[in-house]
Write a protein that holds these residues in place. Structure first.
Motif, short mmCIF file in Angstrom:
data_model
loop_
_atom_site.label_atom_id
_atom_site.label_comp_id
_atom_site.label_asym_id
_atom_site.label_seq_id
_atom_site.Cartn_x
_atom_site.Cartn_y
_atom_site.Cartn_z
N ARG A 93 7.72 -36.13 -5.93
CA ARG A 93 7.90 -37.33 -5.09
C ARG A 93 9.24 -38.03 -5.29
O ARG A 93 9.63 -38.87 -4.48
N HIS A 94 9.92 -37.73 -6.40
CA HIS A 94 11.17 -38.42 -6.68
C HIS A 94 12.25 -37.45 -7.15
O HIS A 94 11.95 -36.47 -7.85
N LEU A 95 13.47 -37.73 -6.74
CA LEU A 95 14.64 -37.07 -7.31
C LEU A 95 15.23 -38.04 -8.32
O LEU A 95 15.72 -39.12 -7.96
N ARG A 96 15.14 -37.68 -9.58
CA ARG A 96 15.70 -38.52 -10.64
C ARG A 96 17.02 -37.94 -11.11
O ARG A 96 17.23 -36.72 -11.05
N TYR A 97 17.89 -38.80 -11.59
CA TYR A 97 19.19 -38.31 -12.04
C TYR A 97 19.68 -39.14 -13.22
O TYR A 97 19.27 -40.30 -13.43
N VAL A 147 20.18 -28.91 -13.02
CA VAL A 147 19.03 -29.31 -12.21
C VAL A 147 17.75 -28.81 -12.88
O VAL A 147 17.60 -27.62 -13.14
N ALA A 148 16.83 -29.73 -13.15
CA ALA A 148 15.51 -29.38 -13.68
C ALA A 148 14.56 -29.19 -12.51
O ALA A 148 14.46 -30.04 -11.63
N VAL A 149 13.86 -28.05 -12.51
CA VAL A 149 12.91 -27.75 -11.44
C VAL A 149 11.56 -27.37 -12.04
O VAL A 149 11.48 -26.82 -13.13
N ALA A 189 10.12 -27.45 -18.30
CA ALA A 189 9.51 -27.37 -19.62
C ALA A 189 10.48 -26.76 -20.63
O ALA A 189 10.55 -27.19 -21.78
N ASN A 190 11.26 -25.77 -20.20
CA ASN A 190 12.30 -25.23 -21.08
C ASN A 190 13.32 -26.29 -21.43
O ASN A 190 13.79 -26.37 -22.58
N LEU A 191 13.66 -27.12 -20.46
CA LEU A 191 14.63 -28.19 -20.71
C LEU A 191 14.06 -29.25 -21.65
O LEU A 191 14.79 -29.80 -22.48
N ALA A 192 12.77 -29.53 -21.53
CA ALA A 192 12.14 -30.47 -22.47
C ALA A 192 12.24 -29.92 -23.89
O ALA A 192 12.53 -30.66 -24.84
N ASP A 368 12.46 -37.77 -18.34
CA ASP A 368 13.58 -38.05 -19.24
C ASP A 368 13.84 -36.87 -20.17
O ASP A 368 15.00 -36.50 -20.41
N ALA A 369 12.78 -36.29 -20.72
CA ALA A 369 12.95 -35.14 -21.62
C ALA A 369 13.63 -33.99 -20.89
O ALA A 369 14.56 -33.36 -21.42
N SER A 370 13.20 -33.71 -19.66
CA SER A 370 13.78 -32.60 -18.90
C SER A 370 15.23 -32.90 -18.51
O SER A 370 16.10 -32.02 -18.61
N MET A 371 15.52 -34.12 -18.08
CA MET A 371 16.88 -34.44 -17.67
C MET A 371 17.84 -34.42 -18.85
O MET A 371 18.96 -33.92 -18.75
N LEU A 372 17.41 -34.96 -19.99
CA LEU A 372 18.29 -34.96 -21.15
C LEU A 372 18.45 -33.54 -21.70
O LEU A 372 19.52 -33.19 -22.21
N GLY A 373 17.41 -32.73 -21.60
CA GLY A 373 17.57 -31.32 -21.93
C GLY A 373 18.58 -30.65 -21.01
O GLY A 373 19.37 -29.80 -21.45
#
Length: 394
Positions: A93-97, A147-149, A189-192, A368-373
């Motif tokens: 539902r959201h594109l976070r950055y 980009v986290a997907v 999940a890999n990025l987390a 946050d975990a995925s984006m920071l990863g």
């Protein structure tokens, strides 16, 4: 020619060691780095000339002399003003950055509501974010995007996606054409898992080299760190645990006539949908569900007890499969209701496993975990330090 090539490889490896040590030091000196990496001062000085020309070194002034006296050292650190990276999380539902320095610190972040499964409109929102960035006093400005997907990814390509239609739109290619910087795409999940490895946010002296990051959200996925590296499996399909078949004699078939999968029953979205059926409510919002939990609604609590036990059983099974040092658990339900997290832990204890990993409920949200990863992933790529131990800072 072979000798020259070998010398070039040695010099590049030395450069990476020096850059790694510089990156991981809050404050250091050339002589300290020389001792840390075991290289001669002349070699380190030569490498530093190159790193300074590239803009990676920030001078901090004169430090204190050692206990034996002598010349006071010139203190340095990795240059926080070298450039910035941009990371996106493509949620349902959201594109976070988030916009971060290469060293990890957040400059700014935000979220945009999205209402399409098409990737092209999401790209247009990304484009608006990119074109709106105005950060001064950087040497290189934007140097990379990640980009986290919520989908398995291999070699920077999405294998399949349950939430977005990637087939007709080359997101990576379009972002690269727009920005002329490298663009990486990776499973959330890999990025987390990369986030827990590289930001070291847990209050432990130990550096975990073998652990699992369990994300419970729209679906259920795990990122696996093995000997310090992300384990992806064939075609990047490792960690798709939400697709695990759940079977018992009373199991109901799903709408496709198949046995249900784990995330069909116990993802956060599934629990909210099941609560809506119990309450006979259409369009049940996450906020309304959380209010029912807050009030300990008597119709909903049996469902939550089932969820606690099922997630506990799954955590136990993860432990049996991987025997990790730790399992990091991220869930908005656990985040909002620590008592539910504690009940789940008690259930895990009842299974009495021989190996008992550290079970750590994350203070960071799934996004946050995925984006920071993602920040760590693209920063490593830009620096050429994909295989070196780095410590990022918030």
């Amino acid at each position: 020619m072979v000798k020259k090539a070998n010398l070039d490889v040695v010099r590049e490896n030395n450069r990476k060691l020096v850059l790694q040590t510089l990156f991981n030091s809050e404050k250091t000196s050339r002589s300290s780095i020389s001792k840390a990496v075991g290289l001669q001062k002349s070699t380190v000085s030569s490498i530093f000339l190159d790193l300074e020309e590239e803009g990676f070194v920030q001078e901090l002034g004169i430090g204190e002399s050692s206990n034996v006296g002598g010349r006071k050292p010139s203190m340095i650190r990795f240059n926080r003003a070298y450039g910035y990276v941009l990371a996106f999380d493509m949620g349902v539902r959201h594109l976070r950055y988030t916009i971060n320095r290469l060293s990890g610190e957040i400059i700014s972040d935000g979220a945009i509501e999205i209402q399409s499964k098409k990737v092209a409109p999401v790209f247009e929102e990304m484009k608006k974010v990119i074109e709106s960035i105005d950060i001064q006093d950087m040497i290189e400005n934007l140097v990379g995007i990640a980009v986290a997907v919520h989908a398995p990814v291999f070699n920077n390509h999405i294998i399949y996606s349950p939430f977005f239609e990637f087939e007709d739109f080359d997101l990576v290619g379009e972002l690269e054409k727009l920005t002329y910087v490298p663009v990486l795409i990776e499973n959330e999940a890999n990025l987390a898992a990369i986030f827990y490895r590289d930001y070291h946010v847990y209050n432990k002296e130990v550096d975990y080299k073998d652990f699992v990051a369990l994300n419970i959200h729209n679906g259920i996925g795990v990122g696996i760190i093995c000997e310090g590296y992300v384990f992806r499996g064939v075609d990047g399909l490792a960690g798709e645990v939400g697709r695990t078949i759940v079977y018992d004699a009373k199991a109901n078939l799903n709408s496709a006539g198949d046995l249900p999968r784990l995330e069909d029953l116990y993802s956060e979205n599934a629990i909210i949908d099941r609560a809506a059926v119990i309450k006979k409510v259409d369009n049940f919002s996450r906020e309304a569900f959380l209010e029912l939990l807050k009030d300990r609604d008597p119709e909903i609590m049996p469902l939550i007890k089932e969820w606690e036990m099922s997630i506990a059983a799954f955590i136990y099974n993860l432990n049996q499969l991987y025997a990790p040092q730790a399992i990091f658990i991220t869930s908005r339900i656990f985040d909002n209701f620590p008592e539910i997290a504690q009940e789940t832990l008690l259930n895990v204890e009842q299974f009495n496993s021989v190996h008992k990993p550290d079970l750590i409920f994350s203070d960071s949200s799934v996004q946050d975990a995925s984006m920071l990863g993602a920040v760590a992933l693209i920063s490593r790529h830009v620096l050429g330090l994909q295989d070196h131990m780095l410590k990022f800072t918030l």
